[in-house]
Design a protein around this motif. Structure first.
Motif, PDB file in Angstrom:
ATOM      1  N   ASP A 172      -7.982  -2.968  -5.001  1.00 29.29           N
ATOM      2  CA  ASP A 172      -7.749  -1.961  -3.979  1.00 29.29           C
ATOM      3  C   ASP A 172      -7.109  -0.726  -4.627  1.00 29.29           C
ATOM      4  N   PRO A 173      -6.946   0.366  -3.895  1.00 26.76           N
ATOM      5  CA  PRO A 173      -6.406   1.595  -4.491  1.00 26.76           C
ATOM      6  C   PRO A 173      -4.965   1.475  -4.996  1.00 26.76           C
ATOM      7  N   PHE A 174      -4.318   0.340  -4.763  1.00 26.61           N
ATOM      8  CA  PHE A 174      -2.907   0.177  -5.113  1.00 26.61           C
ATOM      9  C   PHE A 174      -2.705  -0.893  -6.186  1.00 26.61           C
ATOM     10  N   GLY A 175      -3.806  -1.367  -6.785  1.00 30.50           N
ATOM     11  CA  GLY A 175      -3.735  -2.328  -7.871  1.00 30.50           C
ATOM     12  C   GLY A 175      -3.732  -3.782  -7.451  1.00 30.50           C
ATOM     13  N   ASN A 176      -3.941  -4.063  -6.182  1.00 35.53           N
ATOM     14  CA  ASN A 176      -4.033  -5.448  -5.713  1.00 35.53           C
ATOM     15  C   ASN A 176      -5.458  -5.955  -5.922  1.00 35.53           C
ATOM     16  N   ARG A 177      -5.589  -7.180  -6.412  1.00 33.21           N
ATOM     17  CA  ARG A 177      -6.910  -7.743  -6.707  1.00 33.21           C
ATOM     18  C   ARG A 177      -7.293  -8.772  -5.642  1.00 33.21           C
ATOM     19  N   ILE A 178      -8.527  -8.637  -5.170  1.00 38.73           N
ATOM     20  CA  ILE A 178      -9.096  -9.597  -4.238  1.00 38.73           C
ATOM     21  C   ILE A 178     -10.308 -10.206  -4.919  1.00 38.73           C
ATOM     22  N   THR A 179     -10.293 -11.515  -5.075  1.00 39.83           N
ATOM     23  CA  THR A 179     -11.427 -12.219  -5.652  1.00 39.83           C
ATOM     24  C   THR A 179     -12.073 -13.044  -4.561  1.00 39.83           C
ATOM     25  N   GLN A 210      -2.088  -5.277  10.420  1.00 37.23           N
ATOM     26  CA  GLN A 210      -2.859  -6.503  10.218  1.00 37.23           C
ATOM     27  C   GLN A 210      -4.324  -6.162  10.277  1.00 37.23           C
ATOM     28  N   ILE A 211      -5.081  -6.691   9.301  1.00 37.34           N
ATOM     29  CA  ILE A 211      -6.528  -6.553   9.276  1.00 37.34           C
ATOM     30  C   ILE A 211      -7.128  -7.948   9.191  1.00 37.34           C
ATOM     31  N   SER A 212      -8.365  -8.069   9.664  1.00 38.79           N
ATOM     32  CA  SER A 212      -9.011  -9.377   9.602  1.00 38.79           C
ATOM     33  C   SER A 212     -10.518  -9.215   9.455  1.00 38.79           C
ATOM     34  N   LEU A 213     -11.096 -10.271   8.918  1.00 36.42           N
ATOM     35  CA  LEU A 213     -12.546 -10.368   8.781  1.00 36.42           C
ATOM     36  C   LEU A 213     -12.887 -11.837   8.976  1.00 36.42           C
ATOM     37  N   GLN A 214     -13.474 -12.154  10.097  1.00 35.13           N
ATOM     38  CA  GLN A 214     -13.742 -13.539  10.500  1.00 35.13           C
ATOM     39  C   GLN A 214     -12.436 -14.334  10.452  1.00 35.13           C
ATOM     40  N   ASP A 215     -12.343 -15.395   9.624  1.00 33.31           N
ATOM     41  CA  ASP A 215     -11.140 -16.233   9.587  1.00 33.31           C
ATOM     42  C   ASP A 215     -10.108 -15.759   8.567  1.00 33.31           C
ATOM     43  N   CYS A 216     -10.333 -14.642   7.935  1.00 31.27           N
ATOM     44  CA  CYS A 216      -9.438 -14.132   6.891  1.00 31.27           C
ATOM     45  C   CYS A 216      -8.541 -13.039   7.473  1.00 31.27           C
ATOM     46  N   THR A 217      -7.227 -13.185   7.300  1.00 32.35           N
ATOM     47  CA  THR A 217      -6.261 -12.211   7.795  1.00 32.35           C
ATOM     48  C   THR A 217      -5.382 -11.749   6.645  1.00 32.35           C
ATOM     49  N   LEU A 218      -5.145 -10.435   6.573  1.00 33.51           N
ATOM     50  CA  LEU A 218      -4.255  -9.840   5.577  1.00 33.51           C
ATOM     51  C   LEU A 218      -3.288  -8.902   6.281  1.00 33.51           C
ATOM     52  N   HIS A 219      -2.104  -8.760   5.720  1.00 29.94           N
ATOM     53  CA  HIS A 219      -1.157  -7.748   6.166  1.00 29.94           C
ATOM     54  C   HIS A 219      -1.013  -6.714   5.054  1.00 29.94           C
ATOM     55  N   LEU A 220      -1.033  -5.445   5.433  1.00 31.61           N
ATOM     56  CA  LEU A 220      -0.845  -4.331   4.505  1.00 31.61           C
ATOM     57  C   LEU A 220       0.451  -3.634   4.892  1.00 31.61           C
ATOM     58  N   MET A 260       0.861  -1.192   0.000  1.00 31.16           N
ATOM     59  CA  MET A 260       0.000   0.000   0.000  1.00 31.16           C
ATOM     60  C   MET A 260       0.892   1.235   0.000  1.00 31.16           C
ATOM     61  N   PHE A 261       0.338   2.362  -0.396  1.00 32.29           N
ATOM     62  CA  PHE A 261       1.093   3.608  -0.471  1.00 32.29           C
ATOM     63  C   PHE A 261       0.455   4.740   0.316  1.00 32.29           C
ATOM     64  N   ASP A 262      -0.760   4.531   0.803  1.00 31.10           N
ATOM     65  CA  ASP A 262      -1.489   5.582   1.506  1.00 31.10           C
ATOM     66  C   ASP A 262      -2.361   4.914   2.560  1.00 31.10           C
ATOM     67  N   VAL A 263      -2.038   5.137   3.820  1.00 31.34           N
ATOM     68  CA  VAL A 263      -2.717   4.458   4.919  1.00 31.34           C
ATOM     69  C   VAL A 263      -4.200   4.799   4.957  1.00 31.34           C
ATOM     70  N   GLU A 264      -4.538   6.059   4.765  1.00 24.51           N
ATOM     71  CA  GLU A 264      -5.952   6.457   4.835  1.00 24.51           C
ATOM     72  C   GLU A 264      -6.766   5.834   3.707  1.00 24.51           C
ATOM     73  N   LYS A 265      -6.215   5.779   2.497  1.00 27.90           N
ATOM     74  CA  LYS A 265      -6.914   5.114   1.389  1.00 27.90           C
ATOM     75  C   LYS A 265      -7.066   3.626   1.668  1.00 27.90           C
ATOM     76  N   ALA A 266      -6.031   3.017   2.223  1.00 22.46           N
ATOM     77  CA  ALA A 266      -6.103   1.589   2.564  1.00 22.46           C
ATOM     78  C   ALA A 266      -7.200   1.344   3.592  1.00 22.46           C
ATOM     79  N   LYS A 267      -7.260   2.170   4.623  1.00 18.94           N
ATOM     80  CA  LYS A 267      -8.282   1.999   5.654  1.00 18.94           C
ATOM     81  C   LYS A 267      -9.683   2.227   5.093  1.00 18.94           C
ATOM     82  N   SER A 268      -9.832   3.221   4.237  1.00 17.42           N
ATOM     83  CA  SER A 268     -11.130   3.475   3.619  1.00 17.42           C
ATOM     84  C   SER A 268     -11.603   2.263   2.825  1.00 17.42           C
ATOM     85  N   PHE A 269     -10.701   1.662   2.064  1.00 20.35           N
ATOM     86  CA  PHE A 269     -11.064   0.512   1.238  1.00 20.35           C
ATOM     87  C   PHE A 269     -11.296  -0.736   2.082  1.00 20.35           C
ATOM     88  N   TYR A 270     -10.307  -1.111   2.879  1.00 26.15           N
ATOM     89  CA  TYR A 270     -10.376  -2.393   3.585  1.00 26.15           C
ATOM     90  C   TYR A 270     -11.302  -2.374   4.795  1.00 26.15           C
TER      91      TYR A 270
END
Length: 124
Positions: free
Chosen positions: A109-116, A46-56, A13-23
């Protein structure tokens, strides 16, 4: 015997506020912890949603932008409706039925990462 546990993908990621807005606001993840900004270092969180964890990460050596990850869900139609119901100006995803018998909702996401997000069709 080696026991493999779980995997945690890293997204650049390149912008914390944009990342937080999206995720957090748009996708509904929660912020588990955040390091760096108060210490004058690049942010890593680290962010999470139920059993899913991602690091930004803002650290340039951790990973490259433009990565992709697939997240299995139950209730893809409900997720699709929730995303369309949010007031997020930069994403209006569709839902796709694939030749490999899944239904999928993809977002960038705002940085070109794709989540399917996908739900496998049950074979009766």
């Amino acid at each position: 015997m080696t026991v493999f546990r779980s995997m945690i993908p890293l997204f650049r990621m390149f912008d914390v506020e944009k990342a937080k807005s999206f995720y957090l606001d748009y996708l509904g993840f929660q912020l588990d912890w955040e390091q760096g900004p108060s210490e004058g270092l690049p942010t890593y969180m680290q962010i999470s949603l139920q059993d899913c964890t991602l690091h930004l990460t803002e650290h340039h050596g951790d990973c490259c932008p433009g990565a992709a990850v697939r997240i299995e869900v139950a209730g893809i139609e409900r997720l699709h409706a929730e995303l369309l119901g949010k007031n997020y100006l930069f994403s209006r995803p569709g839902i796709e039925s694939t030749p490999w018998d899944s239904r999928e909702v993809s977002v960038l996401d705002p940085f070109g990462n794709r989540i399917t997000f996908y739900e496998q069709d049950s074979i009766g």
